[in-house]
Design an enzyme around this catalytic site. Structure first.
Site, PDB file in Angstrom:
ATOM      1  N   TYR A  84       1.183  -1.378   0.015  1.00 45.97           N
ATOM      2  CA  TYR A  84      -0.155  -0.035  -0.307  1.00 45.97           C
ATOM      3  C   TYR A  84       0.639   1.340  -0.185  1.00 45.97           C
ATOM      4  O   TYR A  84       0.902   2.273  -0.398  1.00 45.97           O
ATOM      5  CB  TYR A  84      -1.307  -0.142   1.447  1.00 45.97           C
ATOM      6  CG  TYR A  84      -2.067   0.978   1.304  1.00 45.97           C
ATOM      7  CD1 TYR A  84      -2.959   0.456   1.470  1.00 45.97           C
ATOM      8  CD2 TYR A  84      -1.763   2.003   1.626  1.00 45.97           C
ATOM      9  CE1 TYR A  84      -4.303   1.433   0.286  1.00 45.97           C
ATOM     10  CE2 TYR A  84      -3.148   3.152   1.272  1.00 45.97           C
ATOM     11  CZ  TYR A  84      -3.969   2.930   0.678  1.00 45.97           C
ATOM     12  OH  TYR A  84      -5.034   4.161   0.435  1.00 45.97           O
ATOM     13  N   THR A 137     -10.454  18.948 -23.750  1.00 44.93           N
ATOM     14  CA  THR A 137     -11.775  18.742 -23.271  1.00 44.93           C
ATOM     15  C   THR A 137     -11.950  18.827 -21.721  1.00 44.93           C
ATOM     16  O   THR A 137     -11.929  18.818 -20.936  1.00 44.93           O
ATOM     17  CB  THR A 137     -12.095  16.728 -24.610  1.00 44.93           C
ATOM     18  OG1 THR A 137     -11.543  16.066 -23.956  1.00 44.93           O
ATOM     19  CG2 THR A 137     -12.664  17.857 -25.391  1.00 44.93           C
ATOM     20  N   ASP A 227       0.856  20.110 -20.384  1.00 46.36           N
ATOM     21  CA  ASP A 227       0.044  19.509 -20.671  1.00 46.36           C
ATOM     22  C   ASP A 227       1.405  18.179 -21.406  1.00 46.36           C
ATOM     23  O   ASP A 227       1.640  18.628 -22.986  1.00 46.36           O
ATOM     24  CB  ASP A 227      -0.410  19.260 -21.511  1.00 46.36           C
ATOM     25  CG  ASP A 227      -1.847  18.187 -21.589  1.00 46.36           C
ATOM     26  OD1 ASP A 227      -0.736  17.439 -21.502  1.00 46.36           O
ATOM     27  OD2 ASP A 227      -2.565  18.775 -21.724  1.00 46.36           O
ATOM     28  N   LYS A 270      -0.853   7.556 -23.351  1.00 47.85           N
ATOM     29  CA  LYS A 270      -0.294   8.361 -25.051  1.00 47.85           C
ATOM     30  C   LYS A 270       1.007   7.846 -24.743  1.00 47.85           C
ATOM     31  O   LYS A 270       1.680   6.936 -25.306  1.00 47.85           O
ATOM     32  CB  LYS A 270      -0.554   9.735 -24.962  1.00 47.85           C
ATOM     33  CG  LYS A 270      -2.091  10.660 -24.036  1.00 47.85           C
ATOM     34  CD  LYS A 270      -2.837  10.543 -24.718  1.00 47.85           C
ATOM     35  CE  LYS A 270      -4.453  10.240 -24.306  1.00 47.85           C
ATOM     36  NZ  LYS A 270      -4.780  11.757 -23.938  1.00 47.85           N
ATOM     37  N   ARG A 394     -13.820  15.498 -33.916  1.00 45.52           N
ATOM     38  CA  ARG A 394     -13.341  16.636 -33.098  1.00 45.52           C
ATOM     39  C   ARG A 394     -14.194  18.006 -33.739  1.00 45.52           C
ATOM     40  O   ARG A 394     -12.922  18.087 -34.999  1.00 45.52           O
ATOM     41  CB  ARG A 394     -11.678  16.233 -33.238  1.00 45.52           C
ATOM     42  CG  ARG A 394     -11.042  15.448 -32.458  1.00 45.52           C
ATOM     43  CD  ARG A 394     -11.403  16.158 -30.715  1.00 45.52           C
ATOM     44  NE  ARG A 394     -10.808  15.536 -29.634  1.00 45.52           N
ATOM     45  CZ  ARG A 394     -11.582  14.485 -28.647  1.00 45.52           C
ATOM     46  NH1 ARG A 394     -12.505  15.222 -28.739  1.00 45.52           N
ATOM     47  NH2 ARG A 394     -10.499  14.007 -27.488  1.00 45.52           N
ATOM     48  N   PHE A 461     -19.327  14.391 -26.530  1.00 47.02           N
ATOM     49  CA  PHE A 461     -18.897  13.487 -27.638  1.00 47.02           C
ATOM     50  C   PHE A 461     -18.487  11.975 -26.948  1.00 47.02           C
ATOM     51  O   PHE A 461     -18.610  11.767 -27.847  1.00 47.02           O
ATOM     52  CB  PHE A 461     -17.578  14.394 -27.950  1.00 47.02           C
ATOM     53  CG  PHE A 461     -16.573  14.407 -27.071  1.00 47.02           C
ATOM     54  CD1 PHE A 461     -16.247  14.789 -26.123  1.00 47.02           C
ATOM     55  CD2 PHE A 461     -15.606  12.825 -26.924  1.00 47.02           C
ATOM     56  CE1 PHE A 461     -15.538  15.366 -24.872  1.00 47.02           C
ATOM     57  CE2 PHE A 461     -15.349  12.962 -26.018  1.00 47.02           C
ATOM     58  CZ  PHE A 461     -14.292  14.227 -25.538  1.00 47.02           C
TER      59      PHE A 461
HETATM   60  C1  LIG Z   1      -5.597  12.309 -22.666  1.00 41.25           C
HETATM   61  C2  LIG Z   1      -5.298  13.892 -22.852  1.00 41.25           C
HETATM   62  C3  LIG Z   1      -5.593  14.441 -21.443  1.00 41.25           C
HETATM   63  C4  LIG Z   1      -6.490  13.649 -20.432  1.00 41.25           C
HETATM   64  O1  LIG Z   1      -5.820  12.373 -20.210  1.00 41.25           O
HETATM   65  P1  LIG Z   1      -6.590  11.095 -19.457  1.00 41.25           P
HETATM   66  O2  LIG Z   1      -5.584   9.867 -19.713  1.00 41.25           O
HETATM   67  O3  LIG Z   1      -7.172  10.539 -20.834  1.00 41.25           O
HETATM   68  O4  LIG Z   1      -7.187  11.442 -18.547  1.00 41.25           O
HETATM   69  C5  LIG Z   1      -5.448  15.559 -21.190  1.00 41.25           C
HETATM   70  N1  LIG Z   1      -4.487  16.233 -22.568  1.00 41.25           N
HETATM   71  C6  LIG Z   1      -4.495  16.097 -23.219  1.00 41.25           C
HETATM   72  C7  LIG Z   1      -3.524  16.680 -24.876  1.00 41.25           C
HETATM   73  C8  LIG Z   1      -4.251  14.713 -23.643  1.00 41.25           C
HETATM   74  O5  LIG Z   1      -4.792  13.809 -25.178  1.00 41.25           O
END
Ligand SMILES: *Cc1c(COP(=O)(O)O)cnc(C)c1O
Length: 469
Positions: A84, A137, A227, A270, A394, A461
């Protein structure tokens, strides 16, 4: 035996390349009939998010969590330390983020939006303004739920699918200065920097632009949060397109990019080549303590953040693999291969081709369908019907409604995203996809729009339903 000169048929200047991996395990796919797909599509309310994956032949819905892990990552899963608190895997993961992204403090989260939620809670108060290079989004919804308002200050070129600007993700520093002048820096908790910019078509920012942004934000005392979801793909574009970076590795470029920012949130689903995971990283100790405290409330203890130990091990290994130059060249090379094919056939796609997806310009594809009859939603449905290839909208559906007026937002970009998972499909799958889209293109005059018959309140969406008009 005579010594006749040999004649070479092949163009010797052109050499093929192949994916830098070979396949060790396979997952069978299934071809379906058109009648079957027509039924499934109707059941799914013409929303590709509502299709079952078993009814899909080639799944290009998203590159999120759909990557194939390597043998090393799968081996890493067996080394999960499911304690944990203080799991060994957390420390591997933390060290990998520190080494490759350069931030001091790291908090794991179950995925990107978990980190976005914490960022919004820590930084934003009611009435704040958050400028950024185009919205995303989930990012924007968390900013709004925290009482903030997102303001887009991306270059105008980003909204023009035919502009071939090499860095369409760049921040328009003039727009940002105007905004700061109007609202005052006191109401701006941070700059929300996307790299690459998903909603603009996976378009990169240049290092020079980020450096200038840093100088401007520093003058006004505004931190920059990145991001970092596809920052490695962004680093590759800098290596390929920006003067002075051709000789640098993607790993070196990534570190420099992050060094101009004060922290990041990340969807490891990603770039990082895992099926689940994310993180928040900062350099400031107070912000870290706040994040470490809040993560316990919303995700889990600060050494697992909603993940299993094995997931963090897979992330640690995935981070290292994701900055490899051969990997990223092949990954983006595959996207470019598909994009170039479509564009050579005269099909309108966003140029330059983005890092994670080819974006089809549905406005030009279906010029006879007005935006409030959802041309991109209709095109994604038609591509599925044609060949079982799943893509996504999109455009106006993704853009949602303005929280104040309750009206649709009408984005200039009305796109279908053909998103390529990492290390999953081969060039033959890209060929089949291109041919399916071309078939829809030839039959475009007969296409019809859609009517929305069910609309969820948030991120519509994902679950909205439609019928044909
Ligand atoms: C997918 C994505 C997010 C959100 O991440 P999740 O893992 O889907 O919650 C934030 N910013 C960008 C640019 C993304 O492509």
């Amino acid at each position: 035996m005579t010594n006749e000169p040999r004649i070479r048929i092949r163009d010797a200047t052109r050499r093929s390349w192949a994916e830098p991996w070979k396949i060790k395990m396979v997952e069978p796919t299934r071809w379906t009939t058109r009648e079957h797909r027509a039924e499934r599509l109707k059941e799914a309310g013409y929303n590709t998010f509502l299709l079952r994956s078993e009814d899909v032949y080639i799944d290009l819905l998203t590159d999120s969590g759909t990557s194939a892990m390597s043998d090393r990552q799968w081996a890493g899963l067996m080394l999960g330390d499911e304690a944990y608190a203080g799991s060994r895997n957390f420390y591997h993961f933390e060290a990998a983020v520190q080494k490759y992204y350069g931030y001091r403090y790291v908090v794991p989260t179950h995925q990107g939006r978990g980190a976005e939620h914490l960022v919004a809670k820590i930084f934003i108060k009611a009435g704040d303004i958050i400028p950024g290079n185009m919205y995303f989004t989930t990012t924007r919804v968390h900013q709004e739920l925290a009482g903030g308002t997102f303001v887009d200050v991306i270059l105008d070129e980003a909204h023009d699918p035919s502009s071939t600007h090499p860095f369409k993700g760049n921040v328009d520093l003039g727009k940002l200065e105007d905004l700061i002048g109007r609202v005052g820096s006191g109401r701006i908790p941070y700059f929300s920097l996307g790299a690459t910019v998903n909603m603009a078509g996976g378009q990169p920012v240049s290092m020079r632009n980020v450096r200038e942004l840093r100088a401007l934000c520093e003058r006004h005392g505004i931190p920059i949060l990145l991001d970092a979801t596809r920052a490695i793909e962004n680093a590759y574009f800098i290596q390929q397109r920006e003067e002075g970076y051709g000789g640098k590795s993607v790993a070196e470029i990534l570190l420099e990019l992050c060094s101009y920012t004060d922290g990041c949130w990340m969807s490891a689903k990603k770039d990082t080549l895992v099926n689940i995971g994310g993180w928040l990283a900062v350099n400031d100790l107070d912000q870290f303590e706040e994040a470490r405290n809040l993560v316990v409330v919303f995700e889990g203890l600060h050494t697992y953040g909603g993940l299993a130990g094995r997931d963090m091990e897979a992330m640690a290994i995935g981070i290292e693999e994701s900055v490899d130059d051969d990997h990223i060249r092949a990954r983006i090379g595959q996207v470019e291969y598909l994009g170039k094919k479509l564009s050579d056939w005269g099909i309108p796609v966003v140029l330059p081709i983005g890092g994670h997806a080819v974006f089809i310009d549905a406005r030009s594809f279906y010029p006879h369908i007005p935006q409030d009859a959802f041309p991109a939603q209709a095109l994604a449905a038609d591509i599925y019907l044609e060949a079982g290839v799943r893509t996504m909208e999109r455009g106006i559906v993704s853009a949602g409604r303005d929280p104040e007026t309750g009206m649709h937002r009408y984005p200039r970009l009305e796109l279908v995203r053909v998103t390529i998972p990492r290390r999953v499909y081969t060039q033959a799958h890209m060929d089949v996809t291109a041919e399916a889209i071309e078939e829809v293109w030839w039959n475009r005059d007969g296409a019809t729009g859609l009517r929305m018959i069910y609309e969820p309140r948030y991120l519509r969406f994902f679950q909205a339903r439609f019928e044909r008009v």
